[in-house]
Scaffold this motif. Structure first.
Motif, PDB file in Angstrom:
ATOM      1  N   ARG A  59      -3.559  -7.705   6.293  1.00 30.92           N
ATOM      2  CA  ARG A  59      -4.391  -7.255   5.185  1.00 30.92           C
ATOM      3  C   ARG A  59      -4.926  -8.437   4.375  1.00 30.92           C
ATOM      4  O   ARG A  59      -6.025  -8.400   3.845  1.00 30.92           O
ATOM      5  CB  ARG A  59      -3.601  -6.286   4.298  1.00 30.92           C
ATOM      6  N   PHE A  60      -4.103  -9.489   4.284  1.00 32.02           N
ATOM      7  CA  PHE A  60      -4.569 -10.718   3.618  1.00 32.02           C
ATOM      8  C   PHE A  60      -5.806 -11.268   4.322  1.00 32.02           C
ATOM      9  O   PHE A  60      -6.799 -11.629   3.690  1.00 32.02           O
ATOM     10  CB  PHE A  60      -3.436 -11.754   3.642  1.00 32.02           C
TER      11      PHE A  60
ATOM     12  N   LYS B 162      -9.912  -9.858  -0.933  1.00 26.37           N
ATOM     13  CA  LYS B 162     -10.239  -9.533  -2.329  1.00 26.37           C
ATOM     14  C   LYS B 162      -9.305  -8.477  -2.924  1.00 26.37           C
ATOM     15  O   LYS B 162      -9.033  -8.505  -4.122  1.00 26.37           O
ATOM     16  CB  LYS B 162     -11.683  -9.025  -2.425  1.00 26.37           C
ATOM     17  N   ASN B 163      -8.831  -7.564  -2.090  1.00 22.34           N
ATOM     18  CA  ASN B 163      -8.143  -6.384  -2.643  1.00 22.34           C
ATOM     19  C   ASN B 163      -6.726  -6.150  -2.138  1.00 22.34           C
ATOM     20  O   ASN B 163      -6.054  -5.243  -2.622  1.00 22.34           O
ATOM     21  CB  ASN B 163      -8.975  -5.122  -2.344  1.00 22.34           C
TER      22      ASN B 163
ATOM     23  N   SER C  80      -2.299   2.308  -0.473  1.00 19.91           N
ATOM     24  CA  SER C  80      -3.493   1.451  -0.474  1.00 19.91           C
ATOM     25  C   SER C  80      -4.712   2.311  -0.756  1.00 19.91           C
ATOM     26  O   SER C  80      -4.932   3.329  -0.092  1.00 19.91           O
ATOM     27  CB  SER C  80      -3.639   0.759   0.891  1.00 19.91           C
ATOM     28  N   ASN C  81      -5.473   1.920  -1.775  1.00 18.86           N
ATOM     29  CA  ASN C  81      -6.644   2.702  -2.191  1.00 18.86           C
ATOM     30  C   ASN C  81      -6.273   4.156  -2.485  1.00 18.86           C
ATOM     31  O   ASN C  81      -7.017   5.081  -2.136  1.00 18.86           O
ATOM     32  CB  ASN C  81      -7.736   2.648  -1.115  1.00 18.86           C
TER      33      ASN C  81
ATOM     34  N   TYR D  42       4.014  -1.535  -1.871  1.00 19.35           N
ATOM     35  CA  TYR D  42       4.948  -1.266  -0.782  1.00 19.35           C
ATOM     36  C   TYR D  42       6.256  -0.696  -1.323  1.00 19.35           C
ATOM     37  O   TYR D  42       6.653  -0.958  -2.461  1.00 19.35           O
ATOM     38  CB  TYR D  42       5.269  -2.555  -0.013  1.00 19.35           C
ATOM     39  N   LYS D  43       6.931   0.060  -0.476  1.00 21.61           N
ATOM     40  CA  LYS D  43       8.275   0.538  -0.801  1.00 21.61           C
ATOM     41  C   LYS D  43       9.082   0.610   0.484  1.00 21.61           C
ATOM     42  O   LYS D  43       8.623   1.191   1.484  1.00 21.61           O
ATOM     43  CB  LYS D  43       8.219   1.925  -1.455  1.00 21.61           C
TER      44      LYS D  43
END
Length: 431
Positions: A398-399, A404-405, A423-424, A411-412
């Protein structure tokens, strides 16, 4: 009863001291820290260059830094980072966490701050090898030498800049700087900046400075092209072939003109205090000979905590320390020097066959779970749960593709194999 010297009060050194202090076979733990506070690379200072004692500034922390991994995998196995509504934390929160960890385990009280380690040298004692460690009190200038049974080297490897060999770099007519000295973006206002390197810092800083620069050129050789949509004043280019005046020439034949060459090219492993008789050699960032990237094969009463990278760092430090302490207390015995050497040579061949270069000798990434398992199995201790590496891989993806986001993701950890991500606004359970 063993006397132990721990060099460095960053996360690795704090973890080493935490376990040593409760180990019945250990009588003395001296934790030597060059700075005036604990935390190592997590300490922020606006100063660059040299400190008040003429020593190189250790930290490479920049002002806006937030973790590039979620806090859920950045704590210690027996001391997680407290719950909060964010997964990606600012550096000051990580520093506060380390302070709390040290306080709760009685580590803070034993740290010898402003202690600059000058020399570590092995010697033969009546019952085996011993170590003389000479360190200087930076406050009063007095040096002393103490004798130890074991040495834990925990000085980190994000403090000595690696400067690549690029034709024309030394003669470049603009400014040249390394990310080690970067603190705030304003120094690049209105300039055309060539950023070399797209590791976590390179990508992060390249994006950050677009807010003030005329143009940013991000030069890298990532095998997977980032899908991140960058601002219009950032362009990506392949590796630099050469520099001439203020011109930069790239591998694809393109060229451009820049005011600043900004090196985000990583760091060198550096142990300037080790005497040559410690028999540790660093060549092209390969530290050897080390058994399991950890034990000095020629002098097994010396270990190095935290050499591998692209790992779940704090948890790995904990596992490495538990492994080594169990070899100290007799839970298991380290192999002979010949066996350790054979293992190290086999591993190097195996890594070469997988495509790792010598400079990547300690890079784990997809091999980290295998590494953790090898430590835990040999030491007969608890392994790290697979959920840690799963989250690490997810976050890294994802990085790369949503720079940007991605830090807005939450996370859990559900159990040793399963985690949840929001996410979103969408919740997803993964295993």
């Amino acid at each position: 009863m063993a006397r132990v010297c721990v060099i460095g009060a960053g996360a690795a050194g704090l973890c080493a001291a935490r376990h040593l202090l409760v180990e019945p076979c250990v009588a003395v733990v001296d934790l030597l820290e060059q700075a005036g506070q604990l935390g190592g690379t997590w300490v922020y200072t606006e100063n660059v260059g040299y400190d008040d004692f003429g020593l190189p500034i250790h930290t490479s922390m920049y002002k806006s830094l937030r973790t590039n991994l979620p806090k859920e995998i950045m704590g210690f196995p027996d001391f997680p980072i407290p719950e909060s509504d964010k997964s990606y934390l600012p550096a000051k929160d990580m520093l506060a966490f380390l302070q709390d960890y040290a306080d709760k385990h009685g580590v803070t009280d034993i740290i010898k701050f402003n202690s600059h380690v000058q020399l570590v040298i092995p010697k033969q004692g009546p019952n085996g090898e011993l170590w003389d460690v000479t360190f200087k009190n930076l406050k009063n200038g007095v040096s002393e030498t103490r004798e130890y049974d074991y040495v834990f080297v925990c000085n980190g490897h994000y403090n000595t800049p690696f400067i690549p060999s690029i034709p024309g770099l030394k003669e470049f007519e603009g400014d040249v700087m390394h990310s080690h000295d970067y603190r705030v973006p304003e120094i690049f206002t209105g300039k055309r900046v060539l950023v070399i390197g797209a590791g976590p810092s390179g990508m992060d800083i390249a994006l950050e400075i677009t807010s003030v620069t005329q143009k940013v050129i991000l030069s890298h050789h990532l095998k997977t092209q980032p899908r991140t949509v960058f601002p219009e004043n950032l362009v990506q280019r392949p590796d630099v072939v050469r520099l001439d005046g203020r011109k930069v020439y790239f591998q694809d034949g393109s060229e451009d003109e820049v005011d600043v060459v900004f090196l985000c090219t990583g760091y060198l492993y550096n142990f300037p205090f080790l005497h040559e008789t410690c028999d540790i050699v660093v060549e092209d960032n390969c530290v050897e000979p080390l058994y399991k990237h950890l034990v000095n094969i020629n002098h097994p009463t010396m270990c190095f905590i935290g050499v591998p990278y692209y790992v779940c760092a704090f948890s790995m430090f904990d596992l490495q320390v538990r492994y080594y302490v169990r070899s100290m207390n007799g839970t298991f015995s380290l192999p002979s020097s010949a066996q350790m050497t054979e293992d190290w040579e086999e591993e190097k061949q195996d890594r070469a066959a997988k495509g790792y270069t010598k400079r990547q000798a300690h890079m784990m990434g997809p091999d980290q779970e295998k590494y953790y398992a090898s430590l835990a199995t040999e030491a007969k201790t608890k392994n790290l749960p697979s959920v840690l590496t799963k989250i690490r891989e997810e976050s890294s993806e994802r990085f790369l593709h949503n720079l940007k986001n991605y830090r807005q993701d939450i996370y859990k950890i559900i159990d040793d194999d399963t985690y949840e991500i929001i996410s979103n606004g969408k919740r997803e359970i993964l295993c």
